[in-house]
Enzyme design. Structure first.
Site, PDB file in Angstrom:
ATOM      1  N   GLU A 247      19.988 -50.088  85.082  1.00 40.98           N
ATOM      2  CA  GLU A 247      19.883 -50.785  86.367  1.00 40.98           C
ATOM      3  C   GLU A 247      18.772 -50.200  87.234  1.00 40.98           C
ATOM      4  O   GLU A 247      18.049 -50.919  87.908  1.00 40.98           O
ATOM      5  CB  GLU A 247      21.216 -50.742  87.128  1.00 40.98           C
ATOM      6  CG  GLU A 247      22.293 -51.649  86.543  1.00 40.98           C
ATOM      7  CD  GLU A 247      21.924 -53.133  86.589  1.00 40.98           C
ATOM      8  OE1 GLU A 247      21.062 -53.529  87.381  1.00 40.98           O
ATOM      9  OE2 GLU A 247      22.507 -53.894  85.788  1.00 40.98           O
TER      10      GLU A 247
ATOM     11  N   TYR B 157      23.698 -53.157  95.521  1.00 42.77           N
ATOM     12  CA  TYR B 157      23.586 -53.915  94.274  1.00 42.77           C
ATOM     13  C   TYR B 157      23.912 -53.018  93.069  1.00 42.77           C
ATOM     14  O   TYR B 157      24.716 -53.365  92.211  1.00 42.77           O
ATOM     15  CB  TYR B 157      22.171 -54.515  94.120  1.00 42.77           C
ATOM     16  CG  TYR B 157      21.938 -54.931  92.690  1.00 42.77           C
ATOM     17  CD1 TYR B 157      22.481 -56.120  92.216  1.00 42.77           C
ATOM     18  CD2 TYR B 157      21.270 -54.090  91.787  1.00 42.77           C
ATOM     19  CE1 TYR B 157      22.344 -56.486  90.880  1.00 42.77           C
ATOM     20  CE2 TYR B 157      21.138 -54.443  90.453  1.00 42.77           C
ATOM     21  CZ  TYR B 157      21.677 -55.633  90.010  1.00 42.77           C
ATOM     22  OH  TYR B 157      21.566 -55.966  88.689  1.00 42.77           O
TER      23      TYR B 157
ATOM     24  N   ASP C 141      21.598 -59.091  94.038  1.00 43.68           N
ATOM     25  CA  ASP C 141      20.183 -58.786  94.270  1.00 43.68           C
ATOM     26  C   ASP C 141      19.459 -60.092  94.585  1.00 43.68           C
ATOM     27  O   ASP C 141      20.099 -61.146  94.727  1.00 43.68           O
ATOM     28  CB  ASP C 141      19.571 -58.060  93.058  1.00 43.68           C
ATOM     29  CG  ASP C 141      19.568 -58.931  91.810  1.00 43.68           C
ATOM     30  OD1 ASP C 141      20.105 -60.058  91.854  1.00 43.68           O
ATOM     31  OD2 ASP C 141      19.006 -58.491  90.787  1.00 43.68           O
TER      32      ASP C 141
END
Ligand code: SF4
Length: 360
Positions: A40, A123, A141
């Site tokens: 991520e 997020y 996001d």
């Protein structure tokens, strides 16, 4: 904001579609918190195809949270070399150290704990908590906001604070108790493959077409609303690729300051402004270096999020024993293996390769 009843129907349709269409990405094969976290962070502002080789190399060198916490900074930066936004790597290590120092060997498992770690925002905390630990939280996001803006036919400006609140609330309503991580990934997947940015969405392929307000109203192409970004600041620079003439030539590098843009990374010596050869020689003399054969190199441009560098370049043969602080000589081999050179300066590497070939 309560989800419109028809939007609730999106959940099973989206989950079924994702079960059949999810792309086989390496971080989807192992949903451990550590791996989801690394992927991520790498994926922020970076394309999937770019991230894949970095993801594998990073995990090979630092397979655990402890290995990341204990890794030498140079190794960490070398693994991130070319990926950009280097503060992401520093924050990863800061967070890993913080967790290890608290006596744990694994990432915390809840949104509330994750969001307290350096570099982890709403997020990312949502993505890790839902994908790795099955907590019912959304991960919102820009990509997810675009899909939600179209589904709900919302004209709220995506860059506004109101949009953050609106779409977080809508996503919180939609995210299911069962498989919240799959749901969050399904929305992202839809946004990355069908409900695309900066172009017409592929509504004809979309599993949510019948429930989508923007499609129904014929306004999918007009959404989302996004106010224009501020113009980037343009800076001129003169970059110097400097070598010695030994049998194994050495190249001059400079370590950037520990704070600010590209903090702590290595660069070719450079000066503000677009300097001519006399000004470059003078600036190098002031560093205690004598230059021969100064030749211009093709220029290069590098675009950061808020700044743009327009770089002119020079190559020169250098002598000078004493170097000022922050400068060092390295061989081409050391530069390849040990010192992380950001993409902005890598534009000048082909020239060095060319010289090495000529010498070889
Ligand atoms: S129908 Fe079109 S606009 Fe609506 S979510 Fe699907 S791709 Fe996006």
């Amino acid at each position: 904001m309560a989800a419109q009843p028809c939007l609730k129907n999106c959940v099973p349709a989206l989950m079924n579609w994702y079960a059949d269409h999810a792309r086989p990405l390496p971080w989807r094969e192992d949903n451990s918190g550590y791996r989801v976290w690394i992927s991520e962070i790498m994926l922020q502002q970076t394309r999937i195809e770019t991230v894949i080789p970095y993801y594998h190399a990073f995990l090979e060198k630092m397979p655990t949270l402890r290995a990341l916490a204990e890794a030498p900074t140079e190794l960490l930066m070398k693994c991130w070399e070319g990926l950009g936004y280097y503060s992401r790597a520093r924050n990863l290590q800061k967070a890993a150290k913080q967790v290890i120092e608290s006596g744990r060997e694994q990432l915390p498992t809840t949104y509330a704990e994750l969001i307290k770690l350096p570099g982890i925002g709403e997020y990312t905390a949502g993505a890790i908590a839902s994908i790795a630990f099955h907590e019912r939280v959304p991960a919102v996001d820009g990509n997810v906001m675009r899909v939600l803006a179209r589904l709900s036919a919302s004209y709220t400006d995506l860059l506004s604070t109101a949009a953050k609140k609106e779409f977080f609330a809508l996503a919180s309503e939609l995210v299911p108790e069962k498989d919240p991580g799959q749901f969050n990934q399904a929305v992202m997947e839809l946004g990355e493959t069908i409900c695309l940015p900066n172009t017409s969405p592929h509504c004809e392929l979309c599993p949510l077409q019948k429930m989508c307000r923007a499609h129904e109203l014929g306004i999918a192409d007009d959404l989302p609303v996004r106010s224009g970004p501020k113009a980037r600041k343009v800076e001129q620079k003169t970059v110097c690729v400097l070598m010695t003439t030994e049998a194994e030539p050495r190249i001059l590098l400079h370590k950037r300051p520990e704070t600010g843009l590209l903090a702590g990374l290595f660069e070719f010596p450079n000066f503000s402004g677009s300097l001519d050869d006399r000004e470059v020689s003078k600036a190098l003399n002031q560093l205690g270096l004598s230059i021969q054969n100064l030749q211009p190199l093709p220029g290069a441009k590098h675009v950061f999020s808020h700044i743009e560098w327009l770089m002119s370049g020079y190559f020169g043969i250098v002598s000078g024993e004493t170097l000022p602080g922050g400068y060092l000589w390295v061989t081409r081999e050391q530069m390849k293996k040990q010192y992380a050179l950001p993409s902005a300066f890598r534009a000048f590497l082909p020239f060095l390769d060319h010289i090495s070939q000529e010498e070889g």
